[in-house]
Design an enzyme around this catalytic site. Structure first.
Site, PDB file in Angstrom:
ATOM      1  N   CYS A   1      -8.366  -4.676 -10.357  1.00  0.00           N
ATOM      2  CA  CYS A   1      -8.097  -3.794 -11.209  1.00  0.00           C
ATOM      3  C   CYS A   1      -7.354  -2.555 -10.430  1.00  0.00           C
ATOM      4  O   CYS A   1      -8.346  -1.814  -9.709  1.00  0.00           O
ATOM      5  CB  CYS A   1      -9.095  -3.558 -12.081  1.00  0.00           C
TER       6      CYS A   1
ATOM      7  N   CYS B   1      -7.439  -0.765   1.012  1.00  0.00           N
ATOM      8  CA  CYS B   1      -6.626  -1.352   2.154  1.00  0.00           C
ATOM      9  C   CYS B   1      -7.442  -1.626   3.325  1.00  0.00           C
ATOM     10  O   CYS B   1      -7.817  -0.605   4.005  1.00  0.00           O
ATOM     11  CB  CYS B   1      -5.359  -0.446   2.193  1.00  0.00           C
TER      12      CYS B   1
ATOM     13  N   CYS C   1       0.868  -1.235   0.066  1.00  0.00           N
ATOM     14  CA  CYS C   1       0.056   0.052  -0.009  1.00  0.00           C
ATOM     15  C   CYS C   1       0.750   1.479  -0.002  1.00  0.00           C
ATOM     16  O   CYS C   1       1.777   1.263   0.714  1.00  0.00           O
ATOM     17  CB  CYS C   1      -1.115  -0.059   1.091  1.00  0.00           C
TER      18      CYS C   1
ATOM     19  N   CYS D   1       0.152   3.018   3.596  1.00  0.00           N
ATOM     20  CA  CYS D   1       0.785   2.647   4.885  1.00  0.00           C
ATOM     21  C   CYS D   1       1.738   1.412   4.839  1.00  0.00           C
ATOM     22  O   CYS D   1       1.866   1.001   5.765  1.00  0.00           O
ATOM     23  CB  CYS D   1      -0.557   2.038   5.560  1.00  0.00           C
TER      24      CYS D   1
ATOM     25  N   CYS E   1      -5.601   1.062   6.208  1.00  0.00           N
ATOM     26  CA  CYS E   1      -5.773   2.320   6.209  1.00  0.00           C
ATOM     27  C   CYS E   1      -6.793   2.939   5.249  1.00  0.00           C
ATOM     28  O   CYS E   1      -7.200   4.088   5.255  1.00  0.00           O
ATOM     29  CB  CYS E   1      -4.423   2.976   5.683  1.00  0.00           C
TER      30      CYS E   1
HETATM   31 FE    FE Z   1      -3.021   0.924   3.468  1.00  0.00          FE
END
Ligand code: FE
Length: 132
Positions: free
Chosen positions: A120, A97, A48, A51, A100
């Site tokens: 995607c 995610c 990510c 984060c 976060c």
């Molecule tokens: Fe994240």
């Protein structure tokens, strides 16, 4: 174990590039074929961008022809969450995610085996760690 990360709008704006902020925190979409990773064939892990949580592996990446990095599964199911997105006429499933809440992209059911799923994902939502 899965501690949530929560930051103010201002904190995210300071940490992220304007394009990262627009896509990840305001649910934007990068233009197809413009991102860093749609054509990346290196082995490694995609984290990510907000984060650092590991989200996808090159092992599940495939060429979808869409111009966005596409995967048939996340690295672990609990690392991503999905939400219904009704911003277009057709309802889509948004992928975020789980740590976060960064907007990552959408998941569709026209992907390859073994899952039949196509995650995607915007390149700008990801940070690639190449295997050493
Ligand atoms: Fe994240």
């Amino acid at each position: 174990m899965n501690d949530k990360i929560s930051k103010t709008k201002q904190e995210w704006q300071t940490e992220l590039s304007p394009e990262q902020y627009r896509v990840c925190r305001e649910k934007g979409t990068e233009r197809a074929f413009t991102g860093q990773y749609w054509d990346n064939k290196s082995k490694g892990q995609y984290r990510c961008a907000c984060c650092g949580e590991p989200l996808f592996s090159s092992d599940t990446k495939f060429d979808s022809g869409t111009g966005w990095p596409s995967f048939w599964a996340p690295i672990a199911p609990e690392h991503v969450a999905t939400e219904t997105d009704k911003s277009l006429l057709m309802a889509r499933t948004e992928v975020v995610c789980s740590k976060c809440d960064a907007h990552l992209g959408h998941v569709f059911d026209d992907g390859p085996n073994p899952t039949g799923l196509r995650y995607c994902i915007n390149s700008v939502s990801l940070k690639f760690d190449q295997d050493k």
